[in-house]
Scaffold this motif. Structure first.
Motif, mmCIF file in Angstrom:
data_model
loop_
_atom_site.group_PDB
_atom_site.id
_atom_site.type_symbol
_atom_site.label_atom_id
_atom_site.label_comp_id
_atom_site.label_asym_id
_atom_site.label_seq_id
_atom_site.Cartn_x
_atom_site.Cartn_y
_atom_site.Cartn_z
ATOM 1 N N LEU A 77 10.902 3.486 -3.362
ATOM 2 C CA LEU A 77 9.756 4.280 -3.800
ATOM 3 C C LEU A 77 9.505 4.117 -5.299
ATOM 4 N N SER A 78 10.563 4.115 -6.089
ATOM 5 C CA SER A 78 10.418 3.945 -7.536
ATOM 6 C C SER A 78 9.824 2.576 -7.867
ATOM 7 N N ALA A 79 10.312 1.536 -7.196
ATOM 8 C CA ALA A 79 9.785 0.190 -7.422
ATOM 9 C C ALA A 79 8.328 0.105 -6.981
ATOM 10 N N PHE A 80 7.999 0.758 -5.870
ATOM 11 C CA PHE A 80 6.624 0.751 -5.369
ATOM 12 C C PHE A 80 5.688 1.417 -6.373
ATOM 13 N N ARG A 81 6.146 2.481 -7.008
ATOM 14 C CA ARG A 81 5.316 3.150 -8.025
ATOM 15 C C ARG A 81 5.055 2.237 -9.222
ATOM 16 N N LYS A 82 6.022 1.395 -9.555
ATOM 17 C CA LYS A 82 5.862 0.488 -10.697
ATOM 18 C C LYS A 82 4.970 -0.698 -10.367
ATOM 19 N N ASN A 83 5.099 -1.227 -9.140
ATOM 20 C CA ASN A 83 4.332 -2.407 -8.755
ATOM 21 C C ASN A 83 4.126 -2.410 -7.243
ATOM 22 N N PRO A 84 3.088 -1.742 -6.778
ATOM 23 C CA PRO A 84 2.875 -1.601 -5.333
ATOM 24 C C PRO A 84 2.763 -2.917 -4.575
ATOM 25 N N GLU A 85 2.271 -3.938 -5.208
ATOM 26 C CA GLU A 85 2.019 -5.184 -4.493
ATOM 27 C C GLU A 85 3.286 -5.949 -4.119
#
Length: 188
Positions: A77-85
């Motif tokens: 989730l944290s990584a997705f917030r930084k770079n969703p793609e």
């Protein structure tokens, strides 16, 4: 949502707004629940990642792949917030990049979660050449092994070459050839 984000949405991700009104509202709600700021361009990228064709199955697949590499639900989730793609990449690409960075370079999987945009770069054109230069410098004791992955992959080519190739050219004359893939690190 700011005008700039609406422009990006309409010019690059029109398929996102072409969904059924209820489905679109549902995804907007999910993105908000994940902690995205409506004012941020990442909000648009998250909408794209969750509204695309087969997006739910792609999300689950990618989540599973990253978790196999030791990521927690919070890491994903944290990584997705930084770079969703980074969540809509193919499983093959995810596995190849993780395999190289973790098993060949020795970076902890958790470090990659801190810099998820790294996953979007070309393995052959950017990640491998830069990492091999860094590995040579590590092996020669010229740089700290605790260097962040972002510091290696993020800079444009000119800055990377200045930091890691030109700066150490006298100590390791073959460094430029390693960067260009002309010399294996074992031969340095």
């Amino acid at each position: 949502m700011p005008q700039s984000s609406i422009s990006v949405l309409l010019s690059h991700y029109i398929h996102v707004v072409m969904h059924d009104h209820n489905k679109f509202g549902e995804v907007v709600g999910e993105v908000k629940e994940m902690g995205f700021n409506l004012e941020s361009s990442n909000f648009v990228f998250a909408l794209n990642a969750l509204c695309g064709k087969n997006s739910k199955s792609i999300w689950k697949r990618s989540r599973g792949v990253y978790m196999r590499w030791g990521w927690s639900e919070n890491d994903v989730l944290s990584a997705f917030r930084k770079n969703p793609e980074f969540m809509i990449m193919s499983e093959k690409k995810i596995m190849r990049v993780m395999e190289f960075l973790v098993n060949k370079m020795g970076w902890p999987s958790g470090m990659i979660a801190k810099y998820p945009w790294v996953m979007r770069h070309s393995l052959e054109k950017r990640i491998i050449p830069r990492c091999l230069v860094v590995k040579v410098l590590w092996l020669k004791g010229l740089i700290d092994e605790n260097l962040s992955l972002g510091y290696v992959v993020q800079p444009d080519e000119k800055l990377f070459v200045e930091r890691f190739v030109t700066k150490y050219q006298n100590e390791v004359p073959q460094l430029w050839n390693v960067y260009q893939g002309k010399v294996e690190i074992e031969d340095v």
